[in-house]
Scaffold this motif. Structure first.
Motif, PDB file in Angstrom:
ATOM      1  N   GLU A   1      18.353  -8.333 -15.498  1.00  0.00           N
ATOM      2  CA  GLU A   1      19.227  -8.150 -16.658  1.00  0.00           C
ATOM      3  C   GLU A   1      20.629  -7.756 -16.206  1.00  0.00           C
ATOM      4  O   GLU A   1      20.811  -7.147 -15.149  1.00  0.00           O
ATOM      5  CB  GLU A   1      18.657  -7.058 -17.566  1.00  0.00           C
ATOM      6  N   ILE A   2      21.629  -8.096 -17.029  1.00  0.00           N
ATOM      7  CA  ILE A   2      23.017  -7.744 -16.735  1.00  0.00           C
ATOM      8  C   ILE A   2      23.283  -6.390 -17.380  1.00  0.00           C
ATOM      9  O   ILE A   2      23.339  -6.267 -18.603  1.00  0.00           O
ATOM     10  CB  ILE A   2      23.988  -8.812 -17.283  1.00  0.00           C
ATOM     11  N   THR A   3      23.438  -5.365 -16.552  1.00  0.00           N
ATOM     12  CA  THR A   3      23.543  -4.000 -17.066  1.00  0.00           C
ATOM     13  C   THR A   3      24.572  -3.181 -16.292  1.00  0.00           C
ATOM     14  O   THR A   3      25.007  -3.550 -15.205  1.00  0.00           O
ATOM     15  CB  THR A   3      22.190  -3.265 -16.963  1.00  0.00           C
ATOM     16  N   THR A   4      24.924  -2.038 -16.876  1.00  0.00           N
ATOM     17  CA  THR A   4      25.642  -1.002 -16.144  1.00  0.00           C
ATOM     18  C   THR A   4      24.664   0.146 -15.904  1.00  0.00           C
ATOM     19  O   THR A   4      23.854   0.474 -16.778  1.00  0.00           O
ATOM     20  CB  THR A   4      26.880  -0.500 -16.918  1.00  0.00           C
TER      21      THR A   4
ATOM     22  N   SER B   1      23.282  -3.406 -10.224  1.00  0.00           N
ATOM     23  CA  SER B   1      22.646  -3.560  -8.909  1.00  0.00           C
ATOM     24  C   SER B   1      22.787  -2.302  -8.051  1.00  0.00           C
ATOM     25  O   SER B   1      22.148  -2.198  -7.001  1.00  0.00           O
ATOM     26  CB  SER B   1      23.270  -4.753  -8.169  1.00  0.00           C
ATOM     27  N   ALA B   2      23.612  -1.348  -8.465  1.00  0.00           N
ATOM     28  CA  ALA B   2      23.848  -0.146  -7.656  1.00  0.00           C
ATOM     29  C   ALA B   2      22.623   0.759  -7.668  1.00  0.00           C
ATOM     30  O   ALA B   2      21.996   0.973  -8.708  1.00  0.00           O
ATOM     31  CB  ALA B   2      25.063   0.605  -8.192  1.00  0.00           C
ATOM     32  N   ALA B   3      22.287   1.298  -6.507  1.00  0.00           N
ATOM     33  CA  ALA B   3      21.152   2.222  -6.401  1.00  0.00           C
ATOM     34  C   ALA B   3      21.496   3.548  -7.060  1.00  0.00           C
ATOM     35  O   ALA B   3      22.656   3.978  -7.062  1.00  0.00           O
ATOM     36  CB  ALA B   3      20.795   2.443  -4.934  1.00  0.00           C
ATOM     37  N   ASP B   4      20.477   4.217  -7.615  1.00  0.00           N
ATOM     38  CA  ASP B   4      20.702   5.491  -8.298  1.00  0.00           C
ATOM     39  C   ASP B   4      21.344   6.520  -7.367  1.00  0.00           C
ATOM     40  O   ASP B   4      22.225   7.281  -7.777  1.00  0.00           O
ATOM     41  CB  ASP B   4      19.382   6.045  -8.839  1.00  0.00           C
ATOM     42  N   GLY B   5      20.901   6.558  -6.113  1.00  0.00           N
ATOM     43  CA  GLY B   5      21.454   7.516  -5.167  1.00  0.00           C
ATOM     44  C   GLY B   5      22.929   7.297  -4.918  1.00  0.00           C
ATOM     45  O   GLY B   5      23.697   8.257  -4.759  1.00  0.00           O
ATOM     46  N   ARG B   6      23.346   6.049  -4.897  1.00  0.00           N
ATOM     47  CA  ARG B   6      24.761   5.738  -4.690  1.00  0.00           C
ATOM     48  C   ARG B   6      25.604   6.221  -5.870  1.00  0.00           C
ATOM     49  O   ARG B   6      26.712   6.743  -5.690  1.00  0.00           O
ATOM     50  CB  ARG B   6      24.932   4.223  -4.497  1.00  0.00           C
ATOM     51  N   VAL B   7      25.085   6.053  -7.071  1.00  0.00           N
ATOM     52  CA  VAL B   7      25.788   6.511  -8.270  1.00  0.00           C
ATOM     53  C   VAL B   7      25.919   8.027  -8.248  1.00  0.00           C
ATOM     54  O   VAL B   7      26.969   8.586  -8.581  1.00  0.00           O
ATOM     55  CB  VAL B   7      25.057   6.044  -9.544  1.00  0.00           C
ATOM     56  N   LEU B   8      24.855   8.723  -7.830  1.00  0.00           N
ATOM     57  CA  LEU B   8      24.886  10.185  -7.771  1.00  0.00           C
ATOM     58  C   LEU B   8      25.907  10.664  -6.745  1.00  0.00           C
ATOM     59  O   LEU B   8      26.641  11.631  -6.992  1.00  0.00           O
ATOM     60  CB  LEU B   8      23.498  10.727  -7.436  1.00  0.00           C
TER      61      LEU B   8
ATOM     62  N   ALA C   1      26.477 -11.371 -10.753  1.00  0.00           N
ATOM     63  CA  ALA C   1      25.612 -11.042  -9.620  1.00  0.00           C
ATOM     64  C   ALA C   1      25.630  -9.541  -9.343  1.00  0.00           C
ATOM     65  O   ALA C   1      24.593  -8.930  -9.048  1.00  0.00           O
ATOM     66  CB  ALA C   1      26.049 -11.812  -8.383  1.00  0.00           C
ATOM     67  N   ARG C   2      26.802  -8.913  -9.457  1.00  0.00           N
ATOM     68  CA  ARG C   2      26.915  -7.477  -9.184  1.00  0.00           C
ATOM     69  C   ARG C   2      26.247  -6.640 -10.265  1.00  0.00           C
ATOM     70  O   ARG C   2      25.743  -5.545  -9.993  1.00  0.00           O
ATOM     71  CB  ARG C   2      28.390  -7.076  -9.072  1.00  0.00           C
ATOM     72  N   TYR C   3      26.253  -7.127 -11.484  1.00  0.00           N
ATOM     73  CA  TYR C   3      25.711  -6.356 -12.604  1.00  0.00           C
ATOM     74  C   TYR C   3      24.238  -6.674 -12.885  1.00  0.00           C
ATOM     75  O   TYR C   3      23.660  -6.103 -13.788  1.00  0.00           O
ATOM     76  CB  TYR C   3      26.544  -6.599 -13.866  1.00  0.00           C
ATOM     77  N   ARG C   4      23.646  -7.570 -12.109  1.00  0.00           N
ATOM     78  CA  ARG C   4      22.247  -7.929 -12.337  1.00  0.00           C
ATOM     79  C   ARG C   4      21.335  -6.891 -11.688  1.00  0.00           C
ATOM     80  O   ARG C   4      21.384  -6.669 -10.487  1.00  0.00           O
ATOM     81  CB  ARG C   4      21.957  -9.320 -11.776  1.00  0.00           C
ATOM     82  N   ASN C   5      20.485  -6.258 -12.478  1.00  0.00           N
ATOM     83  CA  ASN C   5      19.604  -5.224 -11.944  1.00  0.00           C
ATOM     84  C   ASN C   5      18.303  -5.832 -11.420  1.00  0.00           C
ATOM     85  O   ASN C   5      18.124  -7.048 -11.405  1.00  0.00           O
ATOM     86  CB  ASN C   5      19.336  -4.131 -12.986  1.00  0.00           C
ATOM     87  N   ARG C   6      17.368  -4.994 -11.030  1.00  0.00           N
ATOM     88  CA  ARG C   6      16.116  -5.476 -10.430  1.00  0.00           C
ATOM     89  C   ARG C   6      15.264  -6.266 -11.402  1.00  0.00           C
ATOM     90  O   ARG C   6      14.415  -7.054 -11.001  1.00  0.00           O
ATOM     91  CB  ARG C   6      15.311  -4.286  -9.894  1.00  0.00           C
TER      92      ARG C   6
ATOM     93  N   ASP D   1      18.929  11.754 -14.320  1.00  0.00           N
ATOM     94  CA  ASP D   1      18.298  10.453 -14.091  1.00  0.00           C
ATOM     95  C   ASP D   1      19.298   9.354 -14.455  1.00  0.00           C
ATOM     96  O   ASP D   1      20.380   9.634 -14.986  1.00  0.00           O
ATOM     97  CB  ASP D   1      17.025  10.302 -14.926  1.00  0.00           C
ATOM     98  N   GLY D   2      18.907   8.126 -14.184  1.00  0.00           N
ATOM     99  CA  GLY D   2      19.751   6.988 -14.530  1.00  0.00           C
ATOM    100  C   GLY D   2      19.063   6.105 -15.552  1.00  0.00           C
ATOM    101  O   GLY D   2      17.831   6.091 -15.656  1.00  0.00           O
ATOM    102  N   THR D   3      19.856   5.387 -16.322  1.00  0.00           N
ATOM    103  CA  THR D   3      19.326   4.401 -17.263  1.00  0.00           C
ATOM    104  C   THR D   3      20.248   3.189 -17.236  1.00  0.00           C
ATOM    105  O   THR D   3      21.408   3.288 -16.822  1.00  0.00           O
ATOM    106  CB  THR D   3      19.223   4.971 -18.691  1.00  0.00           C
ATOM    107  N   HIS D   4      19.721   2.051 -17.666  1.00  0.00           N
ATOM    108  CA  HIS D   4      20.521   0.828 -17.668  1.00  0.00           C
ATOM    109  C   HIS D   4      20.858   0.430 -19.095  1.00  0.00           C
ATOM    110  O   HIS D   4      20.000   0.449 -19.978  1.00  0.00           O
ATOM    111  CB  HIS D   4      19.764  -0.301 -16.957  1.00  0.00           C
ATOM    112  N   VAL D   5      22.125   0.090 -19.307  1.00  0.00           N
ATOM    113  CA  VAL D   5      22.614  -0.350 -20.615  1.00  0.00           C
ATOM    114  C   VAL D   5      23.156  -1.766 -20.460  1.00  0.00           C
ATOM    115  O   VAL D   5      23.985  -2.030 -19.587  1.00  0.00           O
ATOM    116  CB  VAL D   5      23.717   0.597 -21.136  1.00  0.00           C
ATOM    117  N   LYS D   6      22.672  -2.666 -21.298  1.00  0.00           N
ATOM    118  CA  LYS D   6      23.065  -4.067 -21.194  1.00  0.00           C
ATOM    119  C   LYS D   6      24.534  -4.261 -21.561  1.00  0.00           C
ATOM    120  O   LYS D   6      25.029  -3.660 -22.509  1.00  0.00           O
ATOM    121  CB  LYS D   6      22.186  -4.933 -22.089  1.00  0.00           C
ATOM    122  N   VAL D   7      25.207  -5.107 -20.795  1.00  0.00           N
ATOM    123  CA  VAL D   7      26.623  -5.395 -21.031  1.00  0.00           C
ATOM    124  C   VAL D   7      26.877  -6.892 -20.861  1.00  0.00           C
ATOM    125  O   VAL D   7      26.046  -7.613 -20.311  1.00  0.00           O
ATOM    126  CB  VAL D   7      27.532  -4.611 -20.053  1.00  0.00           C
TER     127      VAL D   7
END
Length: 312
Positions: free
Chosen positions: A114-117, A139-146, A106-111, A92-98
């Motif tokens: 929050e600014i996360t990785t 902002s990256a989708a979980d499927g893209r990360v996988l 803008a790229r690191y802003r999630n749904r 699974d994925g989780t978001h960690v604030k950075v």
């Protein structure tokens, strides 16, 4: 381990013990540099330098501390996992604030704004991390990360043919990654108050959720133990991603040494590779064969559930 395998050495000014104690104190309490200066009687520059030295030593222990995946055996009697033969664990994925520069926000802003990785975590049934990929923008989708994880040239996620990981509904149900049915009850909280499955797909989702919940517990214990993962640090993103991996390695070390004091509180929590000659799975695409396996497994689960219900 840090000395012999991580290359961490004492200096004229600081023993290995103090270097590690300072490193762990920062991870566990997420205190500012000046607070650490007060506790350890060291300059800010010294603290920063040794923190990074210990962090790099921790990275060298990844092969030693990451759990080697083992498939669930045919004769497994584990109530949560016995249905998932050849399963390696959960993903699974989780978001960690950075903290990032203004131009990158803008790229690191999630749904959630929050600014996360976006961190991909893979764990074994006994709640030890097998693989961690940190660094993707929030902002990256979980499927893209996988997809990135299984296609990396070095340090990629290996899924042997015939084996798989449990994933949630945010991922594609395909060979190597077994997802729940969409549009059916799934989260454990939905099964409280004596509710029971009424069809094969609900039965599958209930058992899938019960087993897949191990990765949520891993993330929960990780963030509860290491305060530096609960709020943005002042380290650059690249360093913070190494910190995430270091915390996962320390999580495994604690569990390998005996009972984890945090585990009991997460046991029922519902939070929002073995060697083979076959080539690993390198694509994430649905197939009829995998869909049939999914459906057959669900029907077997429901038939077993009904037999036990009728016998009561």
């Amino acid at each position: 381990m840090l000395d012999v395998k991580g290359g961490l050495k004492p200096t004229n000014n600081m023993l290995v013990d103090e270097q590690v104690a300072m490193f762990l104190h920062i991870l566990a309490h997420h205190v500012k540099n000046r607070v650490v200066q007060f506790y350890f009687g060291r300059s800010g520059e010294t603290i920063s330098r040794y923190f990074n030295i210990v962090l790099m030593a921790m990275m060298r222990l990844a092969e030693e501390l990451f759990k080697k995946p083992e498939p669930i055996h045919e004769d497994s009697i584990d109530e949560k996992w016995k249905w998932f033969k050849n399963c390696l664990g959960a993903l699974d994925g989780t978001h960690v604030k950075v903290k990032v520069p203004m131009k990158d926000k803008a790229r690191y802003r999630n749904r959630k704004g929050e600014i996360t990785t976006n961190v991909l975590g893979v764990c074994s049934p006994d709640a030890q991390f097998i693989y961690v990929l940190a660094g993707w923008e929030g902002s990256a989708a979980d499927g893209r990360v996988l997809r990135d994880a299984i296609n990396r040239r070095n340090g990629n996620l290996k899924v042997p043919q015939g084996q798989y990981y449990l994933v949630d509904a945010g991922y594609t149900n395909c060979e190597g990654f077994l997802a729940p049915y969409r549009g059916q009850r799934y989260h454990l909280s939905e099964w409280r108050d004596g509710r029971h499955p009424v069809n094969a797909r609900e039965c599958f989702n209930l058992r899938h959720a019960s087993a897949h919940n191990v990765i949520e517990r891993c993330f929960g214990m990780l963030k509860l133990r290491w305060a530096i993962l609960r709020s943005p640090s002042f380290y650059p993103v690249r360093t913070h991603c190494r910190i995430v991996i270091a915390c996962c390695l320390l999580h495994n070390l604690i569990r390998q040494q005996g009972s984890d004091p945090l585990e009991d509180g997460f046991e029922e929590m519902d939070m929002d590779i073995s060697n083979t000659d076959a080539p690993p799975i390198l694509t994430i695409e649905p197939s009829n064969a995998w869909g049939n396996f999914h459906e057959t497994l669900a029907n077997e689960m429901f038939a077993d559930f009904m037999r036990h219900t009728d016998s009561r």
